[in-house]
Enzyme design. Structure first.
Site, PDB file in Angstrom:
ATOM      1  N   CYS A   1       3.235 -15.006 -11.710  1.00  0.00           N
ATOM      2  CA  CYS A   1       2.462 -13.766 -11.835  1.00  0.00           C
ATOM      3  C   CYS A   1       2.365 -13.261 -13.269  1.00  0.00           C
ATOM      4  O   CYS A   1       1.541 -12.405 -13.570  1.00  0.00           O
ATOM      5  CB  CYS A   1       3.072 -12.681 -10.950  1.00  0.00           C
ATOM      6  SG  CYS A   1       3.133 -13.139  -9.202  1.00  0.00           S
TER       7      CYS A   1
ATOM      8  N   HIS B   1      -4.908 -10.067  -6.361  1.00  0.00           N
ATOM      9  CA  HIS B   1      -3.995 -10.693  -7.315  1.00  0.00           C
ATOM     10  C   HIS B   1      -4.285 -12.178  -7.514  1.00  0.00           C
ATOM     11  O   HIS B   1      -3.560 -13.035  -7.001  1.00  0.00           O
ATOM     12  CB  HIS B   1      -2.562 -10.496  -6.837  1.00  0.00           C
ATOM     13  CG  HIS B   1      -1.521 -10.996  -7.782  1.00  0.00           C
ATOM     14  ND1 HIS B   1      -1.727 -11.108  -9.142  1.00  0.00           N
ATOM     15  CD2 HIS B   1      -0.242 -11.445  -7.557  1.00  0.00           C
ATOM     16  CE1 HIS B   1      -0.635 -11.584  -9.710  1.00  0.00           C
ATOM     17  NE2 HIS B   1       0.277 -11.801  -8.772  1.00  0.00           N
TER      18      HIS B   1
ATOM     19  N   LYS C   1      -3.339  -3.453  -6.006  1.00  0.00           N
ATOM     20  CA  LYS C   1      -3.666  -2.945  -4.678  1.00  0.00           C
ATOM     21  C   LYS C   1      -5.162  -3.008  -4.417  1.00  0.00           C
ATOM     22  O   LYS C   1      -5.583  -3.354  -3.307  1.00  0.00           O
ATOM     23  CB  LYS C   1      -3.182  -1.490  -4.553  1.00  0.00           C
ATOM     24  CG  LYS C   1      -3.356  -0.910  -3.159  1.00  0.00           C
ATOM     25  CD  LYS C   1      -2.423  -1.589  -2.174  1.00  0.00           C
ATOM     26  CE  LYS C   1      -2.760  -1.256  -0.740  1.00  0.00           C
ATOM     27  NZ  LYS C   1      -4.009  -1.847  -0.276  1.00  0.00           N
TER      28      LYS C   1
END
Length: 392
Positions: A83, A338, A334
């Site tokens: 990430c 992602h 959100k």
């Protein structure tokens, strides 16, 4: 050890729409993000001297970017750091410019998570890959365990704690309605978030970010060159990357209510930037809210809230657009989803626009110092980046 504070500048950025982009492949997204960045910086692809290409899911080796942009025979490295991969591409490009080996560098991240090998179902390497006789810990379950531990440690009842997490969800959904490139544009209520289907106790549907496709890019140069290109360039103030070695979880003091990789990355970045009071010196933060509990814990790990007091700050509206320290002004993961290696650069894109005063309806009145934060992996093996940006 000398850092790179004020030694590199961002002069151009690009970001695609994030979402279920069935009509585009990863090279289309690379072209869209990079050409927005080229136009923003007033340069052409041929002006790029070195490039870093971030992708975990979509295409290996630097030739993916070379082919998409027709960049012949310049050094291009592929970066993968889960990430934190997007910000790590940016980090590599920044150090190249700061070292003097190039004047113009490109950092770009892209993922096609919706229709490329099923996104997270792609093969994952050790230590994340396990046999069928070992326990599995998908992201939702892992962060749910952290949420459960946080509730237990601080004595929260489920309903009360769930309401705190839901307030984070409502805030980010509201901010996302103001960001045209976000995947989701929908206001929600606290009641909807609290009563949504459970994914992994205590996290429900609205406590999790979406899965999406997307790309973002940055053009990096020296401040001296930046001054000749535009007045509203943005300076890097501090930058840190930390990676867990799997040893922390073997220690009895590991408490599962904090992510040490975030704590140490923040300490390093603050030291480089000269930040001593993060809550009052930083004007906005774009943080890794893969789940609502992640944002809550990050507020404490970044020293925005005292230990155990982040819920109180959430209730007080501290991190809303109108609050003392706005967090995730664009809706965060959100609302953007992602695409792993694109997220970090998408976060920098938001800070870049805010510091330039070009964030549209979500523009803050005061945006002089901004922070981005990424964290991903498993407990003990997290990869984390923290970056700080400021005006000239």
């Amino acid at each position: 050890m000398e850092g790179i504070k004020d030694k590199v500048a961002i002069v151009g950025m690009g970001c695609t729409q994030f979402g279920e982009l069935w009509d585009k492949n990863h090279k289309d997204l690379l072209v869209d993000a990079c050409y927005e960045a080229f136009e923003d910086a007033g340069i052409e692809p041929k002006d790029v001297q070195m490039a870093w290409y971030g992708s975990r899911e979509t295409g290996f080796t630097g030739t993916q970017l070379a082919n998409a942009l027709k960049l012949e025979y310049i050094p291009i490295s592929r970066v993968e750091n889960f990430c934190a991969g997007g910000t790590d591409t940016f980090r590599n490009a920044c150090y190249a410019v700061a070292s003097g080996v190039c004047d113009i560098a490109l950092a770009v991240g892209v993922e096609k998570c919706k229709d490329h090998y099923g996104g997270f179902c792609m093969d994952i390497l050790d230590p994340f890959d396990r046999s069928m006789v070992e326990w599995e810990l998908p992201p939702a379950s892992q962060f749910a365990l952290l949420a459960t531990r946080y509730m237990h440690h601080y004595g929260w009842k489920y309903e009360d704690f769930k309401r705190i997490l839901s307030m984070i969800d409502v805030k980010n959904h509201h901010n996302g309605t103001l960001a045209p490139k976000a995947q989701f544009h929908r206001e929600i209520t606290i009641e909807q978030a609290m009563n949504a289907p459970m994914i992994s106790y205590p996290l429900g549907l609205y406590d999790a970010c979406g899965v999406s496709d997307g790309s973002a890019a940055a053009i990096i140069t020296t401040p001296e060159i930046a001054k000749k290109m535009r007045k509203d360039y943005v300076l890097l103030k501090g930058l840190a990357l930390t990676n867990g070695a799997g040893q922390a979880i073997l220690q009895p003091e590991y408490n599962f209510i904090s992510i040490p990789e975030t704590v140490t990355a923040a300490e390093h970045a603050y030291k480089e930037a000269g930040i001593t009071d993060p809550r009052h010196e930083i004007d906005l933060a774009i943080v890794h809210d893969c789940f609502s509990i992640t944002e809550l814990m990050t507020m404490e790990d970044l020293q925005f809230s005292p230990r155990g007091k982040a819920p109180e700050d959430v209730e007080a509206g501290t991190f809303t657009m109108e609050g003392e320290l706005p967090v995730n002004t664009d809706g965060g993961l959100k609302c953007f989803g992602h695409p792993l290696s694109a997220s970090g650069l998408r976060m920098i894109y938001e800070i870049y626009k805010q510091l330039q005063g070009k964030a549209g309806p979500r523009q803050l009145k005061k945006a002089d110092i901004g922070l981005t934060h990424n964290v991903g992996g498993n407990c003990g093996f997290f990869n984390c980046t923290v970056a700080l940006f400021g005006k000239p």
